[in-house]
Design a protein around this motif. Structure first.
Motif, PDB file in Angstrom:
ATOM      1  N   GLU A  30       1.353  27.857   3.160  1.00  0.00           N
ATOM      2  CA  GLU A  30       0.171  27.759   2.304  1.00  0.00           C
ATOM      3  C   GLU A  30      -0.681  29.013   2.428  1.00  0.00           C
ATOM      4  O   GLU A  30      -1.187  29.547   1.442  1.00  0.00           O
ATOM      5  N   GLU A  31      -0.792  29.500   3.650  1.00  0.00           N
ATOM      6  CA  GLU A  31      -1.563  30.717   3.882  1.00  0.00           C
ATOM      7  C   GLU A  31      -0.897  31.916   3.202  1.00  0.00           C
ATOM      8  O   GLU A  31      -1.556  32.719   2.542  1.00  0.00           O
ATOM      9  N   GLU A  36      -2.981  37.226  -1.456  1.00  0.00           N
ATOM     10  CA  GLU A  36      -2.607  38.108  -2.560  1.00  0.00           C
ATOM     11  C   GLU A  36      -2.161  39.492  -2.089  1.00  0.00           C
ATOM     12  O   GLU A  36      -1.618  40.263  -2.873  1.00  0.00           O
ATOM     13  N   SER A  37      -2.381  39.815  -0.828  1.00  0.00           N
ATOM     14  CA  SER A  37      -1.927  41.103  -0.317  1.00  0.00           C
ATOM     15  C   SER A  37      -0.440  41.070   0.027  1.00  0.00           C
ATOM     16  O   SER A  37       0.174  42.110   0.234  1.00  0.00           O
ATOM     17  N   ARG A  43       5.471  35.332  -1.365  1.00  0.00           N
ATOM     18  CA  ARG A  43       4.592  34.294  -1.915  1.00  0.00           C
ATOM     19  C   ARG A  43       5.390  33.238  -2.679  1.00  0.00           C
ATOM     20  O   ARG A  43       5.094  32.044  -2.584  1.00  0.00           O
ATOM     21  N   ILE A  44       6.393  33.669  -3.424  1.00  0.00           N
ATOM     22  CA  ILE A  44       7.220  32.718  -4.170  1.00  0.00           C
ATOM     23  C   ILE A  44       7.998  31.833  -3.210  1.00  0.00           C
ATOM     24  O   ILE A  44       8.086  30.620  -3.392  1.00  0.00           O
TER      25      ILE A  44
END
Length: 160
Positions: A30-31, A36-37, A43-44
């Motif tokens: 989740e983190e 966004e960095s 992230r995916i």
């Protein structure tokens, strides 16, 4: 390291450890998903892990079956993709020639395009009917038994 005789206990310990690891990773996922960095691929992956963690066992099983079927469909298609591409390319050449000849005769495209496309669809239907008739005429082929001929026929059907 001690010897474990109780394999049921080992399985329970392993399941518990896996569950705990997934819960820990879910918090980290989740983190990562919200950071966004981070790289898009990270992230995916983290987002997919979160979705997976929320799924029920039945949903996971259904997703696995869908993934397996999609893989099988893709393998079947890929195995016949090039010969099909060549045949369609040849058919496209014939249709383009028909279009040019209609243009040369000063027939408007609004008239010849629907006409030719309707004729091509009719030919495809005739070919399918012919195949179905031939399949019915094979008395020695039992229902549900997969032969090379029935596999080719099924592959052809999937293309239509």
């Amino acid at each position: 390291m001690e010897h474990i005789d109780d394999y049921d206990m080992l399985d329970k310990d392993l399941e518990g450890s896996l569950r705990y690891a997934r819960e820990c990773y879910a918090a980290e996922a989740e983190e990562i998903a919200n950071d966004e960095s981070r790289d898009w691929s990270e992230r995916i992956r983290a987002d997919a892990e979160l979705v997976h963690a929320k799924m029920t066992k039945a949903e996971k099983k259904k997703q696995y079956q869908m993934n397996t079927r999609n893989k099988e469909l893709n393998e079947i298609f890929i195995s016949l993709e090039w010969p099909l591409f060549e045949k369609l390319d040849a058919a496209d050449g014939y249709i383009a020639r028909m279009f040019k000849e209609c243009s040369a005769m000063n027939i408007p495209p609004s008239m010849y395009k629907p006409f030719i496309l309707e004729k091509v669809k009719d030919m495809i239907d005739q070919i399918a009917e012919k195949r179905e008739t031939l399949d019915k005429q094979r008395p020695n082929q039992k229902e549900g038994v997969v032969t090379n001929a029935s596999m080719r026929s099924r592959r052809r059907l999937q293309g239509n």
